[in-house]
Design a protein around this motif. Structure first.
Motif, PDB file in Angstrom:
ATOM      1  N   GLY A   6      18.494 -19.304  -0.339  1.00 51.23           N
ATOM      2  CA  GLY A   6      17.999 -19.128   0.926  1.00 51.23           C
ATOM      3  C   GLY A   6      16.743 -18.020   1.330  1.00 51.23           C
ATOM      4  N   SER A   7      16.567 -17.041   0.684  1.00 49.13           N
ATOM      5  CA  SER A   7      15.649 -16.129   1.426  1.00 49.13           C
ATOM      6  C   SER A   7      14.256 -16.236   0.679  1.00 49.13           C
ATOM      7  N   GLU A   8      14.683 -17.224  -1.005  1.00 44.49           N
ATOM      8  CA  GLU A   8      12.981 -17.156  -1.507  1.00 44.49           C
ATOM      9  C   GLU A   8      12.341 -18.628  -1.620  1.00 44.49           C
ATOM     10  N   TYR A   9      13.589 -19.267  -1.351  1.00 41.32           N
ATOM     11  CA  TYR A   9      13.092 -21.201  -1.458  1.00 41.32           C
ATOM     12  C   TYR A   9      13.668 -21.945  -0.314  1.00 41.32           C
ATOM     13  N   ARG A  10      12.595 -22.532  -0.456  1.00 38.16           N
ATOM     14  CA  ARG A  10      13.030 -23.801   1.223  1.00 38.16           C
ATOM     15  C   ARG A  10      14.043 -24.688   0.601  1.00 38.16           C
ATOM     16  N   CYS A  11      14.688 -24.262   0.930  1.00 39.03           N
ATOM     17  CA  CYS A  11      16.172 -25.816   0.437  1.00 39.03           C
ATOM     18  C   CYS A  11      16.604 -26.577   1.465  1.00 39.03           C
ATOM     19  N   LEU A  12      16.907 -27.638   0.308  1.00 38.32           N
ATOM     20  CA  LEU A  12      17.245 -28.496   1.400  1.00 38.32           C
ATOM     21  C   LEU A  12      18.557 -29.437   0.426  1.00 38.32           C
ATOM     22  N   ALA A  13      19.463 -29.184   0.924  1.00 41.16           N
ATOM     23  CA  ALA A  13      21.118 -29.703   0.161  1.00 41.16           C
ATOM     24  C   ALA A  13      21.160 -31.200   1.164  1.00 41.16           C
ATOM     25  N   ILE A  14      20.520 -32.117   0.748  1.00 37.60           N
ATOM     26  CA  ILE A  14      20.697 -33.616   1.594  1.00 37.60           C
ATOM     27  C   ILE A  14      22.252 -34.724   1.172  1.00 37.60           C
ATOM     28  N   ASP A  15      22.695 -34.648   2.252  1.00 39.52           N
ATOM     29  CA  ASP A  15      23.821 -35.653   2.530  1.00 39.52           C
ATOM     30  C   ASP A  15      23.306 -36.957   1.925  1.00 39.52           C
TER      31      ASP A  15
ATOM     32  N   HIS B 144      21.168 -36.822   6.940  1.00 35.70           N
ATOM     33  CA  HIS B 144      21.528 -35.401   7.337  1.00 35.70           C
ATOM     34  C   HIS B 144      21.154 -34.778   6.428  1.00 35.70           C
ATOM     35  N   TYR B 145      21.328 -33.324   6.451  1.00 38.46           N
ATOM     36  CA  TYR B 145      20.727 -32.753   5.347  1.00 38.46           C
ATOM     37  C   TYR B 145      20.749 -30.932   5.973  1.00 38.46           C
ATOM     38  N   VAL B 146      21.032 -30.252   5.363  1.00 41.55           N
ATOM     39  CA  VAL B 146      20.924 -28.578   5.615  1.00 41.55           C
ATOM     40  C   VAL B 146      20.001 -28.136   5.151  1.00 41.55           C
TER      41      VAL B 146
ATOM     42  N   LEU C 121      20.986 -32.480  -5.043  1.00 41.44           N
ATOM     43  CA  LEU C 121      21.766 -33.339  -4.323  1.00 41.44           C
ATOM     44  C   LEU C 121      23.344 -32.953  -4.982  1.00 41.44           C
ATOM     45  N   HIS C 122      24.468 -33.783  -4.528  1.00 39.64           N
ATOM     46  CA  HIS C 122      25.387 -33.615  -4.327  1.00 39.64           C
ATOM     47  C   HIS C 122      26.361 -35.143  -5.017  1.00 39.64           C
ATOM     48  N   GLY C 123      27.577 -35.129  -5.343  1.00 33.01           N
ATOM     49  CA  GLY C 123      28.318 -36.074  -6.479  1.00 33.01           C
ATOM     50  C   GLY C 123      29.645 -36.388  -5.470  1.00 33.01           C
ATOM     51  N   VAL C 124      30.319 -37.220  -5.803  1.00 32.83           N
ATOM     52  CA  VAL C 124      31.871 -37.841  -5.568  1.00 32.83           C
ATOM     53  C   VAL C 124      32.805 -37.213  -5.700  1.00 32.83           C
ATOM     54  N   PRO C 125      33.060 -36.515  -5.177  1.00 34.22           N
ATOM     55  CA  PRO C 125      33.641 -36.174  -3.353  1.00 34.22           C
ATOM     56  C   PRO C 125      32.799 -36.149  -2.920  1.00 34.22           C
ATOM     57  N   ASP C 126      31.685 -35.712  -2.787  1.00 36.27           N
ATOM     58  CA  ASP C 126      30.955 -33.808  -2.658  1.00 36.27           C
ATOM     59  C   ASP C 126      29.933 -34.732  -1.311  1.00 36.27           C
ATOM     60  N   SER C 127      29.169 -33.255  -0.319  1.00 35.80           N
ATOM     61  CA  SER C 127      27.968 -33.297   0.332  1.00 35.80           C
ATOM     62  C   SER C 127      27.372 -32.064   0.225  1.00 35.80           C
ATOM     63  N   TRP C 128      26.622 -31.976   1.084  1.00 38.47           N
ATOM     64  CA  TRP C 128      25.656 -31.031   0.922  1.00 38.47           C
ATOM     65  C   TRP C 128      26.883 -29.629  -0.095  1.00 38.47           C
ATOM     66  N   TRP C 129      28.177 -29.278   1.350  1.00 40.18           N
ATOM     67  CA  TRP C 129      28.576 -28.247   0.966  1.00 40.18           C
ATOM     68  C   TRP C 129      28.763 -27.855  -0.419  1.00 40.18           C
ATOM     69  N   GLN C 130      28.671 -28.749  -1.388  1.00 41.59           N
ATOM     70  CA  GLN C 130      28.856 -28.895  -3.017  1.00 41.59           C
ATOM     71  C   GLN C 130      27.617 -27.521  -3.179  1.00 41.59           C
TER      72      GLN C 130
ATOM     73  N   THR D  15      35.468 -29.223   1.530  1.00 43.87           N
ATOM     74  CA  THR D  15      35.023 -30.356   1.110  1.00 43.87           C
ATOM     75  C   THR D  15      36.168 -31.453   1.093  1.00 43.87           C
ATOM     76  N   VAL D  16      36.644 -31.458   1.826  1.00 53.54           N
ATOM     77  CA  VAL D  16      37.922 -32.380   2.514  1.00 53.54           C
ATOM     78  C   VAL D  16      37.490 -33.180   3.631  1.00 53.54           C
ATOM     79  N   GLN D  17      37.199 -32.072   4.350  1.00 54.23           N
ATOM     80  CA  GLN D  17      36.332 -32.443   5.515  1.00 54.23           C
ATOM     81  C   GLN D  17      35.157 -33.085   5.929  1.00 54.23           C
ATOM     82  N   GLU D  18      34.268 -33.119   5.391  1.00 46.66           N
ATOM     83  CA  GLU D  18      32.788 -33.492   5.032  1.00 46.66           C
ATOM     84  C   GLU D  18      33.117 -35.174   4.308  1.00 46.66           C
ATOM     85  N   PHE D  19      34.215 -34.679   3.352  1.00 48.63           N
ATOM     86  CA  PHE D  19      34.532 -36.777   2.613  1.00 48.63           C
ATOM     87  C   PHE D  19      35.177 -36.860   3.943  1.00 48.63           C
ATOM     88  N   SER D  20      35.355 -36.831   5.136  1.00 48.00           N
ATOM     89  CA  SER D  20      36.490 -36.858   6.470  1.00 48.00           C
ATOM     90  C   SER D  20      35.943 -38.454   7.511  1.00 48.00           C
ATOM     91  N   TYR D  21      34.467 -38.047   7.169  1.00 49.55           N
ATOM     92  CA  TYR D  21      33.898 -38.986   8.347  1.00 49.55           C
ATOM     93  C   TYR D  21      33.851 -40.082   8.367  1.00 49.55           C
TER      94      TYR D  21
END
Length: 325
Positions: free
Chosen positions: A100-109, A67-69, A82-91, A227-233
């Protein structure tokens, strides 16, 4: 490298904060479970629309579901986060909004986190890097810049060594590099203990503890709640610890010094919080360390603790904008 008295005093002050965890949790908003996203779902971040993507790429003998955004023009320069602990793409949501208007950004879980794959498989940092390369190949990413934080960085170290000239710039965030002290990575024992699954399963307490211990500046309650929500899956509490059972901080340190750093081709910007109690700034401003990195490399110390993407987002955006140009 032995931690200085300044560092030891900072450690004591940091661990003293642990008595405040319950009060800190009471200040956070309620975090009901967040529904899983579907491929193509969109989310608005300021003036930028990001799209949730799911891709199956080769790995673990079959495929790994990532999953990535994604944000930005399809033909823009690519930046991978790439994120760390206890994070996700949301970091990285402040960075996605800014770039996001200039670069093609990929934030990966990362595998094991968020909504990415959590099955058994290869959780060695090198193995995950090979699988990330396969994902980028699947997405037809030819050249890109890489920005990492915390435990996303060891996989990033391998990815930069693996992909050579295809990595244009490496913003290497918040992780041990050339120096290492056993006193400064208590996570190793914590994540490999028998209590680790139950500790990780209490996402609210785990996130609150990490952020209370390692921050110097206040983080928005809304950022911590997400962050809590994304670490709760489901599956995270058993998957994340596989990284720590597959390697050690010392092993990573040896690999960096003997195999990885000599293979880095691009400029590396060390991105460190000046007041992280577990990663002393002296370890990164040492001229001998910078001499080991490729030409054009440098260091930036954020006026923050460990979690600078949330502690000082404006400073982060300014620094990354200059680096990416």
């Amino acid at each position: 490298m032995t931690p200085s008295q300044r560092v030891r005093a900072g450690l004591e002050a940091g661990f003293a904060k642990l008595s405040e965890v319950d009060d800190f949790m009471d200040e956070l908003p309620q975090t009901p479970p967040r529904p899983l996203d579907n491929d193509g779902d969109e989310e608005r971040l300021g003036d930028v629309t990001v799209t949730h993507r799911f891709t199956d790429a080769p790995g673990d003998g079959e495929t790994v579901r990532w999953h990535y955004v994604e944000a930005g023009p399809p033909d823009g320069p690519v930046v991978v986060f790439l994120h760390g602990v206890p994070d996700s793409w949301w970091q990285w949501h402040y960075a996605l909004e800014a770039f996001g208007s200039e670069y093609r950004c990929l934030a990966i879980d990362l595998k094991g986190y968020g909504q990415s794959e959590k099955g058994t498989g290869d959780f060695r940092q090198e193995g995950v890097a090979v699988q990330l390369e396969a994902l980028l190949e699947q997405l037809q990413i030819e050249r890109f810049s890489l920005i990492t934080h915390d435990r996303g960085t060891p996989a990033g170290d391998h990815l930069v060594a693996l992909m050579g000239d295809r990595v244009l710039r490496y913003g290497r965030g918040q992780q041990h590099l050339w120096h290492l002290s056993p006193d400064l990575h208590p996570q190793q024992a914590m994540f490999t203990s028998p209590d680790a699954p139950s500790m990780l399963a209490d996402a609210g307490r785990f996130v609150a503890t990490a952020y209370l211990l390692l921050t110097e500046r206040r983080v928005k309650a809304s950022d911590l709640a997400r962050t809590v929500q994304e670490f709760s899956y489901e599956g995270i509490s058993t998957a994340v610890r596989r990284y720590f059972n597959s390697s050690s901080f010392r092993q990573e340190w040896i690999e960096r010094r003997t195999r990885l750093i000599p293979r880095w081709k691009c400029p590396v910007l060390l991105l460190q919080g000046a007041d992280d109690p577990l990663q002393p700034r002296e370890f990164y401003t040492d001229p001998d360390v910078l001499a080991e990195l490729p030409q054009g490399s440098g260091v930036h110390l954020f006026d923050s603790g460990h979690f600078w993407p949330f502690e000082v987002p404006e400073e982060m955006i300014t620094v990354l904008r200059d680096f990416l140009k």
